[in-house]
Each structure stands twice: as structure tokens, then as C-alpha cells.
Write an enzyme that holds these catalytic residues in place. Structure first.
Site, PDB file in Angstrom:
ATOM      1  N   MET A  98      67.504  17.516  26.219  1.00  0.00           N
ATOM      2  CA  MET A  98      66.600  16.929  25.335  1.00  0.00           C
ATOM      3  C   MET A  98      67.342  15.649  24.468  1.00  0.00           C
ATOM      4  SD  MET A  98      63.516  19.484  24.006  1.00  0.00           S
ATOM      5  CE  MET A  98      64.391  20.036  22.555  1.00  0.00           C
TER       6      MET A  98
ATOM      7  N   SER B 291      72.513  20.455  18.318  1.00  0.00           N
ATOM      8  CA  SER B 291      71.787  19.435  17.918  1.00  0.00           C
ATOM      9  C   SER B 291      71.464  19.547  16.422  1.00  0.00           C
ATOM     10  CB  SER B 291      70.827  18.875  18.763  1.00  0.00           C
ATOM     11  OG  SER B 291      71.044  18.563  20.116  1.00  0.00           O
TER      12      SER B 291
ATOM     13  N   HIS C 131      76.578  19.892  25.766  1.00  0.00           N
ATOM     14  CA  HIS C 131      75.918  19.150  26.772  1.00  0.00           C
ATOM     15  C   HIS C 131      77.131  18.689  27.918  1.00  0.00           C
ATOM     16  CE1 HIS C 131      72.796  18.541  23.630  1.00  0.00           C
ATOM     17  NE2 HIS C 131      72.122  19.191  24.538  1.00  0.00           N
TER      18      HIS C 131
ATOM     19  N   TYR D 211      70.458  13.685  22.558  1.00  0.00           N
ATOM     20  CA  TYR D 211      71.411  13.648  21.346  1.00  0.00           C
ATOM     21  C   TYR D 211      72.526  14.602  21.651  1.00  0.00           C
ATOM     22  CZ  TYR D 211      72.164  12.801  16.628  1.00  0.00           C
ATOM     23  OH  TYR D 211      73.011  12.305  15.475  1.00  0.00           O
TER      24      TYR D 211
HETATM   25  O1  PAF Z   1      67.675  23.569  26.015  1.00  0.00           O
HETATM   26  C1  PAF Z   1      66.987  22.444  26.151  1.00  0.00           C
HETATM   27  O2  PAF Z   1      67.715  21.478  25.711  1.00  0.00           O
HETATM   28  C2  PAF Z   1      65.513  22.595  26.556  1.00  0.00           C
HETATM   29  O3  PAF Z   1      64.917  23.735  26.207  1.00  0.00           O
HETATM   30  C3  PAF Z   1      65.458  21.961  27.931  1.00  0.00           C
HETATM   31  C4  PAF Z   1      66.045  23.268  28.917  1.00  0.00           C
HETATM   32  C5  PAF Z   1      66.021  20.794  28.291  1.00  0.00           C
HETATM   33  C6  PAF Z   1      63.986  21.984  28.309  1.00  0.00           C
HETATM   34  O4  PAF Z   1      63.288  20.967  27.570  1.00  0.00           O
END
Ligand code: PAF
Length: 277
Positions: A27, A183, A34, A29
Site C-alpha cells: 500500500m 508504516s 517492504h 509508504y
Molecule cells: O499488507 C498490505 O500492505 C496490504 O494488506 C496488501 C496485502 C497490500 C493488500 O492491500
């Protein structure tokens, strides 16, 4: 690195990727958590695809979608050096075309823990992840262990819907003092940030008991509650000691087990977990 937004551009760009593809759904940010997923996707596949989409359907009525942090330029500048091939930034209209009324829902696994506190959340997650899988056709998809229930639910969904891909769950990345990267950490005041290590401390205390031979799940839950109650800025929402696969609360620990918790620091809700093997 190519960045596309429309579904037709995504499909054309995906078709041009020969060989294996690893998808990292996000999502945005982005933080080190990540980026470690992206590095793993890149290492295990010929191509890495990252999606950035703040999915409205996984936010509850009392969770402010408009306040979710966003910084696309910064995200792209972090992804470029990692050798990401394709970034997809769909719009809400692409993901949810006007009149859409189709949902993907995993049943029992979404009832407890986060699902009990955030009704509708997992229906939003599984629906959007299924759409991301359909559009990007990855060979592997990467998720963080920090969102343990999300990972379990997505694994179940992928198996139940026969998605021809492997769901890879990667270890939680932590700050030097143990706080799980998220985040949401940016919302913490200085005092709350210091206090937030209580989640790690509570999980570590329970794990220590387990390693000393304790197998009574309630004793581990009590240990976590006690540790949390010693931090005046922390307000516990739940602690759990559950079976790793079914997420059902345990009486006695036998196999792989998930210790997890949700805790408010001021207005910020943090989750964390340890896996007991
Ligand atoms: O973990 C996340 O950032 C969200 O839940 C995902 C898996 C991208 C789905 O929107």
C-alpha cells in the site's frame, strides 16, 4: 523500471516479462520491511513486480483512509535501485469498476484476532489480492510475517482458489530495539515510540517461558498481559496464543504456534507476533 497505472498498460508490460515473476503487493509508504520483500522477490525470480495501491475496502468505518501516509515519488526512488522491473499503481476505479459487487472471502480463518477487531478488513484484503494476482499472474507473491493472520488468510485463499503461485511469507523486519517495522510507527510520539518496544518485550517474555518448557497457553497469554500492563502508555486490545495454521486459541501448546497481540499506543494501533516452532 517501468511504472504503469492502467490495467491495459499493466497487461502489456506483464506480457513483455519473460520468465518467472515475483509480486510484492504493497500500500506504499515503503519501509525496510517492504524492501526486504522486494529483495527476496528479485533474488528468487527473473523479474520483480511491485503494486502500490491503498486499498479502500480493507479500511473500516473508523479507520481513516484519507490519513493513510502516501509518497509515491519516494516509493519509486526506493524501488529503482533494487532492480524492480515493473511498478503498478492502479486507481480505485480500476480495482473496483463502477457497480462491482464481487468479493473474495475466507471464512473461519478471518473470524478471530484482527478479523474480530476489524470487521470486513480481510474481505477487502483477499478481494484486492485476488485481483492483483489475476492481473499480474506472478509465480510467487511475497508477504510479511508481521501481518501473520493476513499471511495465513492469503495462503488459504490462494490454495482454495487454485491460484497457480506460491505464497512466500518473509520474516518481520525490526528496528534495533525490537519494534516491528510498520508504516504506522510514524504516527507515534517520541514517548509512544519508546513505549512501543513493550510489544517485543511482552512477546520475548512469553517466548522465554516457552523455551524454558512451559506449554500451558494461558500462562503465556498471562505473561504477555502482565508485561503490557507494566507500560502505562500501552492499552492492550488482545493477546493470543493460537495454532499457527488454524489460528484457534490453544489450551496446550503442541505444534507450531503463533503468539500475537494488538496494542494501542495513544491512537496508534500496533500489532506484532512471534512464531514458536
Ligand atoms: O499488507 C498490505 O500492505 C496490504 O494488506 C496488501 C496485502 C497490500 C493488500 O492491500
Amino acid at each position: 523500471m517501468k511504472t504503469v497505472s492502467s490495467l491495459s498498460d499493466l497487461r502489456a508490460a506483464r506480457l513483455s516479462l519473460d520468465g518467472t515473476v515475483g509480486l510484492v503487493p504493497t500500500m506504499g509508504y515503503l519501509h525496510e520491511g517492504h524492501l526486504s520483500l522486494v529483495r527476496q522477490a528479485k533474488a528468487e525470480n527473473q523479474h520483480a513486480v511491485v503494486s502500490i495501491f491503498v486499498n479502500p475496502t480493507q479500511f473500516g468505518a473508523n479507520e481513516d483512509l484519507s490519513k493513510y501516509p502516501r509518497d509515491l515519488e519516494r516509493d519509486l526512488s526506493l524501488l529503482e535501485p533494487l532492480g524492480v522491473d515493473l511498478v503498478w499503481t492502479p486507481t480505485a476505479e480500476t480495482m473496483y469498476p463502477p457497480g462491482c459487487q464481487t468479493w473474495v472471502e475466507v471464512e473461519a480463518l478471518t473470524k478471530g484476532l484482527e478479523g474480530a477487531m476489524r470487521p470486513g478488513h480481510f474481505r477487502g484484503v483477499t478481494t484486492v489480492v485476488a485481483k492483483l494476482f489475476n492481473a499480474t499472474q506472478p509465480h510467487k507473491a511475497y508477504f510479511g510475517q508481521k501481518d501473520a493472520q493476513q499471511a495465513a488468510v492469503i495462503r488459504r485463499m490462494a490454495a482454495d482458489l487454485n491460484f497457480p503461485l506460491e505464497v512466500v511469507v518473509c520474516p518481520t523486519r525490526r528496528e534495533a530495539d525490537g519494534l516491528a517495522m510498520s508504516s504506522r510507527n510514524k504516527y507515534l510520539s517520541e514517548a509512544e515510540r519508546k513505549a512501543a518496544t513493550v510489544l517485543f518485550r511482552a512477546l520475548s517474555a512469553a517466548k522465554e517461558l516457552y523455551e524454558a518448557g512451559e506449554r500451558d497457553a494461558e500462562t503465556l497469554r498471562r505473561k504477555m498481559k502482565e508485561a503490557l500492563s507494566r507500560e502505562p502508555l500501552a492499552r492492550m486490545q488482545y493477546v493470543s496464543c493460537a495454532d499457527y495454521d488454524s489460528l484457534e486459541e490453544l489450551d496446550v501448546i503442541k505444534g507450531k504456534t503463533l503468539l500475537s497481540m494488538a496494542v494501542f499506543l495513544g491512537k496508534t494501533r500496533l500489532i506484532d507476533n512471534f512464531v514458536l516452532e
